[in-house]
Design an enzyme around this catalytic site. Structure first.
Site, PDB file in Angstrom:
ATOM      1  N   ARG A   1      35.970  22.730   1.600  1.00  0.00           N
ATOM      2  CA  ARG A   1      36.547  21.961   2.723  1.00  0.00           C
ATOM      3  C   ARG A   1      35.662  20.764   3.067  1.00  0.00           C
ATOM      4  O   ARG A   1      36.158  19.691   3.426  1.00  0.00           O
ATOM      5  CB  ARG A   1      36.748  22.888   3.931  1.00  0.00           C
ATOM      6  CG  ARG A   1      37.638  22.270   4.980  1.00  0.00           C
ATOM      7  CD  ARG A   1      38.039  23.261   6.054  1.00  0.00           C
ATOM      8  NE  ARG A   1      36.877  23.803   6.746  1.00  0.00           N
ATOM      9  CZ  ARG A   1      36.923  24.812   7.611  1.00  0.00           C
ATOM     10  NH1 ARG A   1      38.086  25.408   7.890  1.00  0.00           N
ATOM     11  NH2 ARG A   1      35.833  25.243   8.210  1.00  0.00           N
TER      12      ARG A   1
ATOM     13  N   LYS B   1      37.504  18.207   8.694  1.00  0.00           N
ATOM     14  CA  LYS B   1      36.577  18.506   9.791  1.00  0.00           C
ATOM     15  C   LYS B   1      35.707  17.275  10.056  1.00  0.00           C
ATOM     16  O   LYS B   1      34.501  17.257   9.789  1.00  0.00           O
ATOM     17  CB  LYS B   1      35.737  19.734   9.421  1.00  0.00           C
ATOM     18  CG  LYS B   1      35.505  20.647  10.611  1.00  0.00           C
ATOM     19  CD  LYS B   1      35.062  22.016  10.161  1.00  0.00           C
ATOM     20  CE  LYS B   1      34.320  22.766  11.243  1.00  0.00           C
ATOM     21  NZ  LYS B   1      34.999  22.902  12.518  1.00  0.00           N
TER      22      LYS B   1
ATOM     23  N   GLU C   1      47.141  23.531  17.132  1.00  0.00           N
ATOM     24  CA  GLU C   1      45.963  24.392  17.239  1.00  0.00           C
ATOM     25  C   GLU C   1      45.221  24.052  18.518  1.00  0.00           C
ATOM     26  O   GLU C   1      45.688  23.255  19.319  1.00  0.00           O
ATOM     27  CB  GLU C   1      45.074  24.241  16.007  1.00  0.00           C
ATOM     28  CG  GLU C   1      44.585  22.840  15.722  1.00  0.00           C
ATOM     29  CD  GLU C   1      43.642  22.778  14.521  1.00  0.00           C
ATOM     30  OE1 GLU C   1      42.940  23.765  14.248  1.00  0.00           O
ATOM     31  OE2 GLU C   1      43.611  21.734  13.869  1.00  0.00           O
TER      32      GLU C   1
HETATM   33  N1  PLP Z   1      40.532  24.452  13.848  1.00  0.00           N
HETATM   34  C1  PLP Z   1      39.549  23.639  14.252  1.00  0.00           C
HETATM   35  C2  PLP Z   1      39.926  22.349  14.873  1.00  0.00           C
HETATM   36  C3  PLP Z   1      38.214  24.007  14.070  1.00  0.00           C
HETATM   37  O1  PLP Z   1      37.226  23.217  14.477  1.00  0.00           O
HETATM   38  C4  PLP Z   1      37.911  25.248  13.474  1.00  0.00           C
HETATM   39  C5  PLP Z   1      36.539  25.652  13.239  1.00  0.00           C
HETATM   40  O2  PLP Z   1      35.989  25.491  12.206  1.00  0.00           O
HETATM   41  C6  PLP Z   1      38.976  26.065  13.073  1.00  0.00           C
HETATM   42  C7  PLP Z   1      40.272  25.647  13.273  1.00  0.00           C
HETATM   43  C8  PLP Z   1      38.719  27.382  12.419  1.00  0.00           C
HETATM   44  O3  PLP Z   1      38.321  27.206  11.093  1.00  0.00           O
HETATM   45  P1  PLP Z   1      37.419  28.292  10.362  1.00  0.00           P
HETATM   46  O4  PLP Z   1      38.137  29.571  10.462  1.00  0.00           O
HETATM   47  O5  PLP Z   1      37.325  27.805   8.973  1.00  0.00           O
HETATM   48  O6  PLP Z   1      36.132  28.306  11.083  1.00  0.00           O
HETATM   49  C1  COI Z   2      33.687  26.668  14.051  1.00  0.00           C
HETATM   50  O1  COI Z   2      34.383  27.638  14.376  1.00  0.00           O
HETATM   51  O2  COI Z   2      32.820  26.744  13.175  1.00  0.00           O
HETATM   52  C2  COI Z   2      33.876  25.380  14.668  1.00  0.00           C
HETATM   53  O3  COI Z   2      33.464  24.420  14.093  1.00  0.00           O
HETATM   54  C3  COI Z   2      34.540  25.321  15.984  1.00  0.00           C
HETATM   55  C4  COI Z   2      33.777  24.588  17.021  1.00  0.00           C
HETATM   56  C5  COI Z   2      32.424  25.163  17.325  1.00  0.00           C
HETATM   57  C6  COI Z   2      33.751  23.123  16.747  1.00  0.00           C
END
Ligand code: PLP
Ligand code: COI
Length: 341
Positions: A82, A184, A220
């Site tokens: 990612r 991200k 989200e």
């Molecule tokens: N959506 C957003 C906007 C986020 O910042 C995050 C955090 O990383 C997620 C979803 C969840 O992603 P992950 O499960 O890969 O941490």
């Molecule tokens: C995460 O879950 O790792 C995120 O990046 C979410 C937040 C702390 C920005």
């Protein structure tokens, strides 16, 4: 190795500098070999691409201590992929999966004393990030970059631990159609701050963002994807090209089907349908799965049937299974757990 003297069970989600972090510089068209350093500061040009034009992206993952004391990470290859996709979209040089995993292993190993012990509920949050460090004044990609990775021990993301949270529909949008919602990028978070503070000042933990094009579908929150459970026990999760492809959500879809035998629907979710669900939650690395008890859209109040006190049964079981896999108490699918030491 002796663990640091920290009240692990009392940690919130904050930054606590640990002993070591990793950094590597991209100069003259290539990544130089990275190193660990004790210095948690960065010196760079006032005209750096990150400072002027927000050329930066990041990742978030966690290291866990299992019952036998080994330290592991969860699906870090997906974080590496990612970060590569974020980097491509922002014209930042990509970090290979090999370099990413090397930086991760070395940094976590060097900070082993900071990885919360098994059973404390705390984890070591790891933050890899990439940014334009070289000077650029015309709008263009920076000439030099840094890849860094630091970690910090954390507890629950939301105050109050895993109590259901209260959220509101944001009047501001998070991500434009064909924009950067699926990567991200730091800029996605900068522009969510105002809406986030507004929600906090009104007593909400988070915002629910709707699709910017039609404002009819659930997207989200500022930092997590949504999970819904129908009254007949199906797991539903929004599908959209403008949300972050959460690694937690993708893992939970698999766990729901393969471990719990649930039917899963990954599809558009109209906001109008939200009041029909039996359980609502948000999921992500930081949030794990946090239940949602109330969703307000101006005067409309949706009280989720699972209530403001506890987890609904389906999301509760999903959380227990996922954290069990991460902690080593439940057998993990092949390739999900990377043992570091
Ligand atoms: N959506 C957003 C906007 C986020 O910042 C995050 C955090 O990383 C997620 C979803 C969840 O992603 P992950 O499960 O890969 O941490
Ligand atoms: C995460 O879950 O790792 C995120 O990046 C979410 C937040 C702390 C920005």
């Amino acid at each position: 190795m002796e663990k640091k003297d920290i009240k692990w069970g009392e940690l919130g989600f904050g930054y606590m500098p640990t002993d070591y972090r990793y950094y590597a510089e991209w100069k003259n068209g290539a990544w130089e070999e990275g190193k660990l350093t004790k210095d948690n500061t960065i010196t760079m040009s006032e005209c750096a691409g990150v400072l002027q034009y927000a050329q930066t992206c990041f990742e978030g993952l966690k290291a866990y201590t299992q019952k036998d004391g080994s330290i592991v990470t969860f699906r870090p290859d997906l974080n590496a992929e990612r970060l590569q996709s974020s980097a491509r979209r922002l014209l930042i040089p990509e970090v290979s999966t090999e370099m990413f995993l090397h930086a991760l292993d070395e940094t976590v190993k060097a900070n082993a004393a900071w990885v919360p012990p098994y059973g404390t509920g705390a984890t070591l949050y790891v933050r890899p990030f990439l940014f334009g460090s070289g000077p650029v004044i015309g709008v263009a990609p920076a000439p030099e970059y840094q890849f860094r990775l630091f970690c910090t021990p954390v507890g629950p993301y939301f105050k109050g631990g895993v109590k259901p949270i209260k959220i509101c529909v944001s009047d501001y949008d998070r991500a434009a159609p064909h924009g950067t919602g699926d990567i991200k990028a730091g800029l996605n978070y900068a522009m969510s701050l105002y809406a986030g503070e507004l929600a906090h000042s009104r007593g909400y933990n988070e915002n629910m963002f709707l699709d910017a094009g039609t404002r009819t579908y659930v997207e989200e929150t500022g930092g997590a994807n949504f999970l819904f459970v129908t009254k007949d026990g199906k797991l539903v999760t929004p599908k959209s090209s403008t949300i972050l492809p959460s690694i937690t959500r993708r893992s939970l879809v698999y766990v729901a089907k393969e471990y719990l035998g649930l039917t899963v629907e990954e599809r558009q979710v109209p906001f109008e349908e939200v009041k029909e669900f039996a359980e609502v939650g948000v999921c992500g690395t930081a949030a794990v799965i946090s239940p949602v008890g109330e969703i307000d859209n101006h005067d409309e109040k949706i009280m989720v049937p699972s209530g403001m006190n506890e987890f609904g049964p389906v999301l509760g079981k999903l959380r227990e299974t996922l954290t069990g896999i991460q902690n080593g108490d439940v057998e993990a699918p092949e390739g999900w757990i990377r043992k570091i030491c």
